[in-house]
Write a protein that holds these residues in place. Sequence first.
Motif, PDB file in Angstrom:
ATOM      1  N   TYR A 144       0.849  -1.191   0.000  1.00 41.22           N
ATOM      2  CA  TYR A 144       0.000   0.000   0.000  1.00 41.22           C
ATOM      3  C   TYR A 144       0.882   1.237   0.000  1.00 41.22           C
ATOM      4  O   TYR A 144       2.076   1.188   0.317  1.00 41.22           O
ATOM      5  N   TYR A 196      -3.780   3.631  -1.357  1.00 41.69           N
ATOM      6  CA  TYR A 196      -4.182   2.587  -2.302  1.00 41.69           C
ATOM      7  C   TYR A 196      -3.464   1.291  -1.931  1.00 41.69           C
ATOM      8  O   TYR A 196      -2.248   1.285  -1.706  1.00 41.69           O
ATOM      9  N   SER A 245      -2.736  -2.615  -3.276  1.00 44.53           N
ATOM     10  CA  SER A 245      -2.730  -3.178  -4.629  1.00 44.53           C
ATOM     11  C   SER A 245      -3.230  -4.612  -4.730  1.00 44.53           C
ATOM     12  O   SER A 245      -3.656  -5.028  -5.806  1.00 44.53           O
ATOM     13  N   GLU A 249      -6.825  -4.093  -4.819  1.00 42.98           N
ATOM     14  CA  GLU A 249      -7.082  -2.846  -5.540  1.00 42.98           C
ATOM     15  C   GLU A 249      -8.077  -1.961  -4.789  1.00 42.98           C
ATOM     16  O   GLU A 249      -9.048  -1.454  -5.343  1.00 42.98           O
ATOM     17  N   LEU A 294      -9.114   1.277  -2.099  1.00 46.66           N
ATOM     18  CA  LEU A 294      -8.802   2.646  -1.689  1.00 46.66           C
ATOM     19  C   LEU A 294      -9.248   2.859  -0.249  1.00 46.66           C
ATOM     20  O   LEU A 294     -10.258   2.291   0.191  1.00 46.66           O
ATOM     21  N   ASP A 336     -13.095  -1.387  -2.622  1.00 41.09           N
ATOM     22  CA  ASP A 336     -12.632  -1.394  -4.010  1.00 41.09           C
ATOM     23  C   ASP A 336     -13.742  -1.035  -4.987  1.00 41.09           C
ATOM     24  O   ASP A 336     -13.489  -0.904  -6.174  1.00 41.09           O
TER      25      ASP A 336
END
Length: 373
Positions: free
Chosen positions: A315, A332, A334, A337, A339, A355
């Motif tokens: 992140y 974010y 990953s 994915e 936020l 997400d």
Amino acid sequence: MRYLFAPFLLVSVLCRAEAGPFSLADPLQLDLGGSVHIQFQALIADDPVSVHDLLNRWQGPIHPKEGTNLAIDDARTDIGFSMQKGGYFGYTYRHQSFIRTNRDTALLAWQQLNDIDFTPGKRYDLQLAIDGFEADGLLYAKAFEPVETPYGSLHVGIGFELLRGRNMQEGSLEGSAVANSQTDYDFSAVADYRYSENYLYTLDVKKPEGYGFSSHLSLQWRSERYSLHLLCNDLVGEIRWRELPYSYVNVNSSNKSYDENGFIIYNPTVSGKEISIDHTQRLYRKWRTEGTFKVDSDMDITAGADWVQGYTFPYGGISYHFASGLQTAFSYESRFESLALKITYGGLYLSFRSDDMKHPSILGANLSYRYRF
């Protein structure tokens, strides 16, 4: 990515980085001296289906990943107080599970639950592993006096929990299935399974007793513009279960029944060993590493990662400190994915992670309040 996050993007340039997605206890944040602290953290994530469909018996579309698919439940609540010099004392409640499966297993389960046609002749390789527990108990945390050096200061915190186990799931299943027609399949699998409640097949069991402990470590190096943080929960931890139900069995489809639509009903024939055992469950470690760079007096940039069960959850984000005392953060992550948006004001802290606004496969929340006296 499957999200519509315009409100988050509008504040992304005014943010402070949210910590990683998992629910962790940080002794350096718990023992701040002279305060009462309440915190709730929760994360639920699932690769094959949305969170809504996960909680609704997979009644919706499926989007499994190639390779390993994860389903994660990770929550904790901490309520306690810290004294000026004596450390933090409090109550903790924990609920966590980590499930790994493959695409074939997820697809077969989804077709089974939704009466979706099978492809005749298709073979499914079945793989499933789970590790989880529910427990509560007492938590003590201590932040030691920092060690000052010419290059910055080293901060060390430790935590120790005494736990009472409430529930547990631990084990694996491996096998195969072959579709005979659009509505029927044969399957056979071997399960090595320890549990407080049997979710694999119908079996009434006596609830086990479990008691244990866990330990946490937090290390942070701070300088004028940089900081590095290493945090580990359950560095050494276990729950010892007495009279824990254990099954080492073969489950297969030799005794079949069908629903009103002609689809096979999952009602396996079971053969093998079903006993009660004394078992020590080792709690899996949850690691976090994080680095922060102070751009100026108002803005920070952070990057880090959580490591759990051999998987990495990177992140990164930015934060902004307003003159009013308000702090906002945007980050974010990953792997899913997702936020995250965080708001801090005084002793109040709020964060939310997702997400997708409509059909999220990951949801996270963190709410805490600290009252200083």
